[in-house]
Design a protein around this motif. Structure first.
Motif, PDB file in Angstrom:
ATOM      1  N   ASP A  14     -47.288   3.540 -22.137  1.00 45.64           N
ATOM      2  CA  ASP A  14     -47.157   3.764 -23.440  1.00 45.64           C
ATOM      3  C   ASP A  14     -46.077   4.722 -23.786  1.00 45.64           C
ATOM      4  O   ASP A  14     -45.384   4.192 -24.972  1.00 45.64           O
ATOM      5  CB  ASP A  14     -48.472   4.678 -23.868  1.00 45.64           C
ATOM      6  CG  ASP A  14     -50.030   3.974 -23.805  1.00 45.64           C
ATOM      7  OD1 ASP A  14     -49.735   2.795 -23.952  1.00 45.64           O
ATOM      8  OD2 ASP A  14     -50.836   4.598 -23.740  1.00 45.64           O
ATOM      9  N   ALA A  15     -45.591   5.718 -22.976  1.00 53.19           N
ATOM     10  CA  ALA A  15     -44.264   6.432 -23.234  1.00 53.19           C
ATOM     11  C   ALA A  15     -43.316   5.405 -23.349  1.00 53.19           C
ATOM     12  O   ALA A  15     -42.217   5.710 -24.047  1.00 53.19           O
ATOM     13  CB  ALA A  15     -44.251   7.606 -22.225  1.00 53.19           C
ATOM     14  N   ALA A  16     -43.069   4.633 -22.135  1.00 51.90           N
ATOM     15  CA  ALA A  16     -42.086   3.864 -22.053  1.00 51.90           C
ATOM     16  C   ALA A  16     -41.784   3.063 -23.289  1.00 51.90           C
ATOM     17  O   ALA A  16     -40.629   2.653 -23.954  1.00 51.90           O
ATOM     18  CB  ALA A  16     -42.105   2.951 -20.923  1.00 51.90           C
ATOM     19  N   GLU A  17     -43.029   2.402 -23.889  1.00 53.42           N
ATOM     20  CA  GLU A  17     -42.907   1.621 -24.957  1.00 53.42           C
ATOM     21  C   GLU A  17     -42.510   2.532 -26.200  1.00 53.42           C
ATOM     22  O   GLU A  17     -41.394   2.093 -27.031  1.00 53.42           O
ATOM     23  CB  GLU A  17     -44.156   1.108 -25.500  1.00 53.42           C
ATOM     24  CG  GLU A  17     -44.708   0.103 -24.544  1.00 53.42           C
ATOM     25  CD  GLU A  17     -45.960  -0.539 -25.178  1.00 53.42           C
ATOM     26  OE1 GLU A  17     -46.365  -1.738 -24.963  1.00 53.42           O
ATOM     27  OE2 GLU A  17     -46.647   0.143 -25.918  1.00 53.42           O
ATOM     28  N   ARG A  18     -42.830   3.744 -26.475  1.00 54.05           N
ATOM     29  CA  ARG A  18     -42.448   4.540 -27.604  1.00 54.05           C
ATOM     30  C   ARG A  18     -41.003   4.804 -27.375  1.00 54.05           C
ATOM     31  O   ARG A  18     -40.459   4.982 -28.428  1.00 54.05           O
ATOM     32  CB  ARG A  18     -43.486   5.718 -27.419  1.00 54.05           C
ATOM     33  CG  ARG A  18     -43.185   6.776 -28.902  1.00 54.05           C
ATOM     34  CD  ARG A  18     -44.166   7.928 -28.527  1.00 54.05           C
ATOM     35  NE  ARG A  18     -44.330   8.649 -27.604  1.00 54.05           N
ATOM     36  CZ  ARG A  18     -45.135   8.456 -26.493  1.00 54.05           C
ATOM     37  NH1 ARG A  18     -46.276   7.633 -26.768  1.00 54.05           N
ATOM     38  NH2 ARG A  18     -45.138   9.165 -25.555  1.00 54.05           N
ATOM     39  N   LEU A  19     -40.684   5.329 -26.416  1.00 50.38           N
ATOM     40  CA  LEU A  19     -39.214   5.801 -26.109  1.00 50.38           C
ATOM     41  C   LEU A  19     -38.423   4.557 -26.522  1.00 50.38           C
ATOM     42  O   LEU A  19     -37.098   4.876 -27.004  1.00 50.38           O
ATOM     43  CB  LEU A  19     -38.797   6.232 -24.764  1.00 50.38           C
ATOM     44  CG  LEU A  19     -39.521   7.520 -24.405  1.00 50.38           C
ATOM     45  CD1 LEU A  19     -39.579   7.742 -22.745  1.00 50.38           C
ATOM     46  CD2 LEU A  19     -38.855   8.815 -24.848  1.00 50.38           C
ATOM     47  N   ALA A  20     -38.500   3.377 -26.044  1.00 51.90           N
ATOM     48  CA  ALA A  20     -37.772   2.156 -26.210  1.00 51.90           C
ATOM     49  C   ALA A  20     -37.760   1.773 -27.752  1.00 51.90           C
ATOM     50  O   ALA A  20     -36.756   1.582 -28.229  1.00 51.90           O
ATOM     51  CB  ALA A  20     -38.209   0.992 -25.392  1.00 51.90           C
ATOM     52  N   VAL A  21     -38.890   1.859 -28.355  1.00 51.81           N
ATOM     53  CA  VAL A  21     -38.968   1.422 -29.827  1.00 51.81           C
ATOM     54  C   VAL A  21     -38.091   2.645 -30.489  1.00 51.81           C
ATOM     55  O   VAL A  21     -37.493   2.307 -31.585  1.00 51.81           O
ATOM     56  CB  VAL A  21     -40.473   1.525 -30.317  1.00 51.81           C
ATOM     57  CG1 VAL A  21     -40.345   1.493 -31.773  1.00 51.81           C
ATOM     58  CG2 VAL A  21     -40.988   0.384 -29.595  1.00 51.81           C
ATOM     59  N   GLU A  22     -38.340   3.860 -30.424  1.00 51.08           N
ATOM     60  CA  GLU A  22     -37.531   5.058 -31.061  1.00 51.08           C
ATOM     61  C   GLU A  22     -36.267   5.251 -30.436  1.00 51.08           C
ATOM     62  O   GLU A  22     -35.533   5.627 -31.751  1.00 51.08           O
ATOM     63  CB  GLU A  22     -38.330   6.333 -31.018  1.00 51.08           C
ATOM     64  CG  GLU A  22     -39.850   6.159 -31.365  1.00 51.08           C
ATOM     65  CD  GLU A  22     -40.769   7.521 -31.183  1.00 51.08           C
ATOM     66  OE1 GLU A  22     -40.095   8.315 -30.325  1.00 51.08           O
ATOM     67  OE2 GLU A  22     -41.595   7.520 -31.764  1.00 51.08           O
ATOM     68  N   GLY A  23     -35.673   4.984 -29.540  1.00 53.36           N
ATOM     69  CA  GLY A  23     -34.259   5.103 -28.957  1.00 53.36           C
ATOM     70  C   GLY A  23     -33.569   4.219 -28.447  1.00 53.36           C
ATOM     71  O   GLY A  23     -32.500   4.569 -27.908  1.00 53.36           O
ATOM     72  N   GLY A  24     -34.387   3.202 -28.060  1.00 56.35           N
ATOM     73  CA  GLY A  24     -33.715   1.949 -27.556  1.00 56.35           C
ATOM     74  C   GLY A  24     -33.712   1.880 -26.067  1.00 56.35           C
ATOM     75  O   GLY A  24     -34.419   2.826 -25.451  1.00 56.35           O
ATOM     76  N   PRO A  25     -33.264   0.842 -25.447  1.00 51.59           N
ATOM     77  CA  PRO A  25     -33.709   0.618 -23.981  1.00 51.59           C
ATOM     78  C   PRO A  25     -33.068   1.921 -23.162  1.00 51.59           C
ATOM     79  O   PRO A  25     -33.746   2.438 -22.176  1.00 51.59           O
ATOM     80  CB  PRO A  25     -32.846  -0.502 -23.781  1.00 51.59           C
ATOM     81  CG  PRO A  25     -33.005  -1.234 -25.026  1.00 51.59           C
ATOM     82  CD  PRO A  25     -32.705  -0.221 -26.162  1.00 51.59           C
ATOM     83  N   SER A  26     -31.895   2.297 -23.491  1.00 53.48           N
ATOM     84  CA  SER A  26     -31.139   3.504 -22.665  1.00 53.48           C
ATOM     85  C   SER A  26     -32.141   4.759 -22.918  1.00 53.48           C
ATOM     86  O   SER A  26     -32.011   5.623 -22.127  1.00 53.48           O
ATOM     87  CB  SER A  26     -29.764   3.698 -23.231  1.00 53.48           C
ATOM     88  OG  SER A  26     -29.846   4.263 -24.717  1.00 53.48           O
ATOM     89  N   ALA A  27     -33.034   4.957 -23.706  1.00 58.04           N
ATOM     90  CA  ALA A  27     -33.798   6.059 -23.834  1.00 58.04           C
ATOM     91  C   ALA A  27     -34.791   6.055 -22.861  1.00 58.04           C
ATOM     92  O   ALA A  27     -35.665   7.248 -22.512  1.00 58.04           O
ATOM     93  CB  ALA A  27     -34.418   6.181 -25.159  1.00 58.04           C
ATOM     94  N   VAL A  28     -35.186   5.130 -22.309  1.00 59.80           N
ATOM     95  CA  VAL A  28     -36.234   4.989 -21.293  1.00 59.80           C
ATOM     96  C   VAL A  28     -35.721   5.123 -19.853  1.00 59.80           C
ATOM     97  O   VAL A  28     -35.110   4.337 -19.211  1.00 59.80           O
ATOM     98  CB  VAL A  28     -36.940   3.748 -21.165  1.00 59.80           C
ATOM     99  CG1 VAL A  28     -38.311   3.584 -20.066  1.00 59.80           C
ATOM    100  CG2 VAL A  28     -37.319   3.180 -22.710  1.00 59.80           C
ATOM    101  N   THR A  29     -36.002   6.417 -19.452  1.00 53.98           N
ATOM    102  CA  THR A  29     -35.691   6.945 -18.090  1.00 53.98           C
ATOM    103  C   THR A  29     -36.806   7.614 -17.332  1.00 53.98           C
ATOM    104  O   THR A  29     -37.648   8.119 -18.039  1.00 53.98           O
ATOM    105  CB  THR A  29     -34.643   8.069 -18.174  1.00 53.98           C
ATOM    106  OG1 THR A  29     -34.992   9.028 -18.628  1.00 53.98           O
ATOM    107  CG2 THR A  29     -33.284   7.440 -18.846  1.00 53.98           C
ATOM    108  N   LEU A  30     -36.931   7.620 -16.059  1.00 57.17           N
ATOM    109  CA  LEU A  30     -38.126   8.073 -15.415  1.00 57.17           C
ATOM    110  C   LEU A  30     -38.165   9.571 -15.689  1.00 57.17           C
ATOM    111  O   LEU A  30     -39.224  10.303 -15.970  1.00 57.17           O
ATOM    112  CB  LEU A  30     -37.701   8.231 -13.939  1.00 57.17           C
ATOM    113  CG  LEU A  30     -37.868   6.740 -13.302  1.00 57.17           C
ATOM    114  CD1 LEU A  30     -37.689   6.953 -11.680  1.00 57.17           C
ATOM    115  CD2 LEU A  30     -38.865   6.184 -13.565  1.00 57.17           C
TER     116      LEU A  30
END
Length: 219
Positions: A14-30
């Motif tokens: 869920d967090a990965a989806e939300r980060l990607a939607v709000e900040g783009g692919p680069s926002a998804v980090t561990l």
């Protein structure tokens, strides 16, 4: 010794989806996912192996959710196939085309995730082999659906027939239902249904017909 804490991996997805939607692919980090959940970096790494494993699983979950919604809608329509085969087959194609709207209602964040984030930009090259193989199988699942619907409607599974189904299930929804990335409303869904039924009123071109016409014209 205290028992190790069991984490709900859906929280990380869920967090990965939300980060990607709000900040783009680069926002998804561990680290970012750990900060958005109660999981540690180590727990996330242990669960997914890498960032590629995490975002790959997030994409697979969203895609399987969509395919599940679509399959359910199609099966409900085809259940009437024995009573009125033509009408049920048309209804099944309409249901498949309308699936993005139902998906958006049931899983709004997963819907935005699939719609607004480019898969190639999100995943990159760091995707575990098992995840990569499962992603490749998704395309075959859709192709099987297109073929099944073409057989139900016209008793054909040639490329021309399958292309018409693909246009109804992918092309028209993309242009009419998902245009502007707005939430599909009743009017948009009705326009889509009318367009799909209009296309299906025409039989698909005969395989090889274009070649035959060109050959005659050149003689």
């Amino acid at each position: 010794m205290p028992r190790p804490r069991v984490h709900d991996l859906d929280d990380a997805l869920d967090a990965a989806e939300r980060l990607a939607v709000e900040g783009g692919p680069s926002a998804v980090t561990l680290r970012a996912v750990a900060g958005a959940t109660e999981m540690s970096n180590g727990a996330i790494y242990h669960a997914f192996g890498s960032r590629g494993g995490l975002v790959g699983r997030a994409w697979l979950r969203a895609a399987h959710r969509f395919l599940g919604v679509q399959q359910e809608s199609v099966e409900q329509a085809l259940a009437c196939l024995s009573a009125d085969g033509r009408a049920a087959a048309v209804d099944a194609v309409v249901a498949a085309a309308d699936s993005p709207a139902i998906f958006a209602e049931r899983f709004p964040q997963s819907s935005r995730f699939l719609l607004t984030v480019r898969r190639d930009e999100l995943l990159g090259a760091d995707v575990p082999e098992g995840v990569s193989d499962e992603l490749s199988r998704l395309d075959s699942v859709l192709t099987e659906l297109f073929t099944r619907l073409a057989l139900a409607l016209w008793e054909r599974k040639d490329g021309r027939a399958v292309e018409v189904i693909e246009s109804c299930v992918v092309g028209l929804p993309t242009g009419l239902l998902l245009h502007g990335r707005r939430k599909p409303d009743t009017a948009m869904r009705r326009h889509l249904e009318v367009a799909v039924r209009a296309v299906l009123d025409l039989d698909p071109p005969t395989p090889g017909k274009r070649h035959e016409i060109n050959t005659k014209g050149s003689s």
